[in-house]
Design a protein around this motif. Structure first.
Motif, PDB file in Angstrom:
ATOM      1  N   LEU A  23       2.278  14.848  13.985  1.00 32.53           N
ATOM      2  CA  LEU A  23       1.302  14.599  13.037  1.00 32.53           C
ATOM      3  C   LEU A  23       0.432  13.459  13.455  1.00 32.53           C
ATOM      4  CD1 LEU A  23       2.643  15.763   9.467  1.00 32.53           C
ATOM      5  CD2 LEU A  23       1.576  17.084  11.164  1.00 32.53           C
ATOM      6  N   ARG A  24      -0.798  13.745  13.566  1.00 33.69           N
ATOM      7  CA  ARG A  24      -1.983  12.614  14.169  1.00 33.69           C
ATOM      8  C   ARG A  24      -2.775  12.011  13.294  1.00 33.69           C
ATOM      9  NH1 ARG A  24      -1.482  13.736  20.291  1.00 33.69           N
ATOM     10  NH2 ARG A  24      -0.446  15.446  20.565  1.00 33.69           N
ATOM     11  N   SER A  42       3.192  28.112  16.405  1.00 35.54           N
ATOM     12  CA  SER A  42       4.607  27.483  16.404  1.00 35.54           C
ATOM     13  C   SER A  42       4.463  26.071  17.003  1.00 35.54           C
ATOM     14  CB  SER A  42       5.376  28.260  17.230  1.00 35.54           C
ATOM     15  OG  SER A  42       5.684  29.432  16.497  1.00 35.54           O
ATOM     16  N   GLY A  43       4.884  24.969  16.442  1.00 34.28           N
ATOM     17  CA  GLY A  43       5.022  23.785  17.243  1.00 34.28           C
ATOM     18  C   GLY A  43       3.893  22.763  16.750  1.00 34.28           C
ATOM     19  N   CYS A  44       3.019  23.411  15.990  1.00 36.76           N
ATOM     20  CA  CYS A  44       1.628  22.612  15.655  1.00 36.76           C
ATOM     21  C   CYS A  44       1.890  21.735  14.607  1.00 36.76           C
ATOM     22  CB  CYS A  44       0.610  23.525  15.189  1.00 36.76           C
ATOM     23  SG  CYS A  44       0.756  24.112  13.516  1.00 36.76           S
ATOM     24  N   GLY A  45       3.101  21.464  13.861  1.00 33.42           N
ATOM     25  CA  GLY A  45       3.340  20.407  12.908  1.00 33.42           C
ATOM     26  C   GLY A  45       3.472  20.876  11.325  1.00 33.42           C
ATOM     27  N   LYS A  46       3.234  22.366  11.291  1.00 34.45           N
ATOM     28  CA  LYS A  46       3.319  22.880   9.860  1.00 34.45           C
ATOM     29  C   LYS A  46       4.519  22.603   8.963  1.00 34.45           C
ATOM     30  CE  LYS A  46       3.236  27.257  11.007  1.00 34.45           C
ATOM     31  NZ  LYS A  46       3.456  27.023  12.410  1.00 34.45           N
ATOM     32  N   THR A  47       5.700  22.927   9.565  1.00 30.86           N
ATOM     33  CA  THR A  47       6.779  22.427   8.753  1.00 30.86           C
ATOM     34  C   THR A  47       6.974  20.971   8.594  1.00 30.86           C
ATOM     35  OG1 THR A  47       7.826  24.400   9.525  1.00 30.86           O
ATOM     36  CG2 THR A  47       9.478  22.712   8.936  1.00 30.86           C
ATOM     37  N   THR A  48       6.509  20.102   9.586  1.00 24.43           N
ATOM     38  CA  THR A  48       6.922  18.665   9.486  1.00 24.43           C
ATOM     39  C   THR A  48       6.116  18.134   8.240  1.00 24.43           C
ATOM     40  OG1 THR A  48       7.281  18.457  11.737  1.00 24.43           O
ATOM     41  CG2 THR A  48       6.635  16.564  10.701  1.00 24.43           C
ATOM     42  N   LEU A  49       4.658  18.819   8.067  1.00 24.85           N
ATOM     43  CA  LEU A  49       3.774  18.289   7.114  1.00 24.85           C
ATOM     44  C   LEU A  49       4.417  18.845   5.955  1.00 24.85           C
ATOM     45  CD1 LEU A  49      -0.113  18.943   7.040  1.00 24.85           C
ATOM     46  CD2 LEU A  49       1.375  19.613   5.086  1.00 24.85           C
ATOM     47  N   LEU A  52       7.186  16.375   4.765  1.00 27.44           N
ATOM     48  CA  LEU A  52       6.872  15.210   4.407  1.00 27.44           C
ATOM     49  C   LEU A  52       6.421  15.119   2.969  1.00 27.44           C
ATOM     50  CD1 LEU A  52       4.826  13.800   7.752  1.00 27.44           C
ATOM     51  CD2 LEU A  52       7.259  13.146   6.790  1.00 27.44           C
ATOM     52  N   THR A  53       5.370  16.219   2.797  1.00 26.29           N
ATOM     53  CA  THR A  53       4.848  16.400   1.581  1.00 26.29           C
ATOM     54  C   THR A  53       5.779  16.559   0.251  1.00 26.29           C
ATOM     55  OG1 THR A  53       2.778  17.371   2.702  1.00 26.29           O
ATOM     56  CG2 THR A  53       3.082  17.666   0.377  1.00 26.29           C
ATOM     57  N   GLY A  54       6.952  17.308   0.630  1.00 30.61           N
ATOM     58  CA  GLY A  54       7.990  17.785  -0.479  1.00 30.61           C
ATOM     59  C   GLY A  54       9.073  16.460  -0.532  1.00 30.61           C
ATOM     60  N   GLY A  55       8.902  15.317   0.348  1.00 34.26           N
ATOM     61  CA  GLY A  55       9.804  14.281   0.270  1.00 34.26           C
ATOM     62  C   GLY A  55      10.917  14.425   1.101  1.00 34.26           C
ATOM     63  N   GLU A  57      11.141  14.174   4.349  1.00 30.92           N
ATOM     64  CA  GLU A  57      11.307  13.039   5.212  1.00 30.92           C
ATOM     65  C   GLU A  57      10.027  12.241   4.805  1.00 30.92           C
ATOM     66  OE1 GLU A  57      10.933  14.422   9.581  1.00 30.92           O
ATOM     67  OE2 GLU A  57      11.564  16.597   8.897  1.00 30.92           O
ATOM     68  N   GLU A  58       9.914  10.936   5.805  1.00 33.74           N
ATOM     69  CA  GLU A  58       9.058  10.023   5.550  1.00 33.74           C
ATOM     70  C   GLU A  58       8.000   9.782   6.685  1.00 33.74           C
ATOM     71  OE1 GLU A  58      10.934   6.420   4.686  1.00 33.74           O
ATOM     72  OE2 GLU A  58      11.944   7.134   2.753  1.00 33.74           O
ATOM     73  N   ALA A  59       6.879   9.477   6.306  1.00 35.72           N
ATOM     74  CA  ALA A  59       5.902   9.376   7.229  1.00 35.72           C
ATOM     75  C   ALA A  59       5.988   8.160   8.089  1.00 35.72           C
ATOM     76  CB  ALA A  59       4.356   9.570   6.746  1.00 35.72           C
ATOM     77  N   ASP A  60       5.734   7.995   9.359  1.00 43.28           N
ATOM     78  CA  ASP A  60       5.766   6.873  10.222  1.00 43.28           C
ATOM     79  C   ASP A  60       4.547   5.795   9.736  1.00 43.28           C
ATOM     80  OD1 ASP A  60       7.964   7.538  11.698  1.00 43.28           O
ATOM     81  OD2 ASP A  60       6.698   8.920  12.844  1.00 43.28           O
TER      82      ASP A  60
END
Length: 234
Positions: A23-24, A42-49, A52-55, A57-60
């Motif tokens: 995510l940029r 696929s691979g565009c960052g959907k699941t990562t987003l 992160l939103t659901g808590g 993972e943490e954003a950099d």
């Protein structure tokens, strides 16, 4: 606007000896009591987003703001049910009796169309019924937001279509706030009040589904035109 706000959110992963940005600098408003669909390849960052939103993972870098009570539940591609528990046991798993009444559980099970299957075990249920149980479990948690990561991807076409309609019905009845990830344009059009297109870790485009498009007929001129616009943005 109540809900969740992402402000210049960045996330990268370390893969062997290199850093991979995912995510940029995402900026996004996610309103409550609606289905916001995150759409992309696929691979565009959907699941990562979503994570992160659901808590999970943490954003950099950047900030994620929650307005009002913050309590999230997840529904994944696999139902992830406890095989030794019945439908009732799975729906109430992890909840104290004081958190939810028996009547509320009965209402939730009825909402997802599983009345009469309360004593059934996952092995006795179809794939669609297992996923309904997973949705009921999320609702029983009484979250402020439900995070759904391609929950119907493993289902056959007909079951998937049925589950999409069921989710719309449940959302309208419960007034649920949902963040839904998919790579299917048709699924995004069927479910979304808002559709957010992600490409290379950035928000490429945002679309609103007209309020008048209640029956979600994808052959309607409104949806055909909207689908053309989304295809152009991908």
């Amino acid at each position: 606007m109540a809900g969740i706000e992402l402000i210049n959110v960045h996330k990268q992963y370390r893969v062997e000896d290199r850093t991979v940005p995912v995510l940029r600098g995402i900026g996004l408003q996610i309103p409550e009591r609606q289905i916001t669909v995150i759409l992309g390849r696929s691979g565009c960052g959907k699941t990562t987003l979503l994570r992160l939103t659901g808590g999970l993972e943490e954003a950099d870098a950047g900030e994620i703001r929650y307005e009002g009570p913050h309590r999230t539940a997840f529904v994944f591609q696999e139902p992830r049910l406890m095989p030794w528990l019945t439908v009732w046991g799975n729906v109430t798993f992890g909840l104290e009796k004081r958190e939810i009444s028996r009547k509320k559980v009965e209402d939730i099970i009825a909402t997802v169309g599983l009345t009469g299957f309360e004593k059934a075990y996952p092995s006795q249920l179809s794939g669609g019924m297992q996923q309904r149980t997973a949705i009921a479990r999320a609702l029983a948690y009484q979250p402020s937001f439900i995070m759904m990561d391609e929950p119907f991807a493993a289902l056959d076409y007909f079951t998937r279509e049925q589950m999409q309609r069921e989710l719309l019905r449940v959302q309208q009845k419960q007034g649920s706030s949902i963040l839904f990830v998919t790579h299917s344009i048709d699924e995004a059009l069927i479910l979304g009040h808002r559709i957010v297109v992600i490409e290379n870790g950035l928000v490429k485009a945002e679309y609103r589904v007209p309020e008048s498009a209640g029956d979600r007929n994808l052959l309607d001129d409104t949806f055909i035109s909207l689908k053309r616009d989304i295809i152009k943005s991908l």
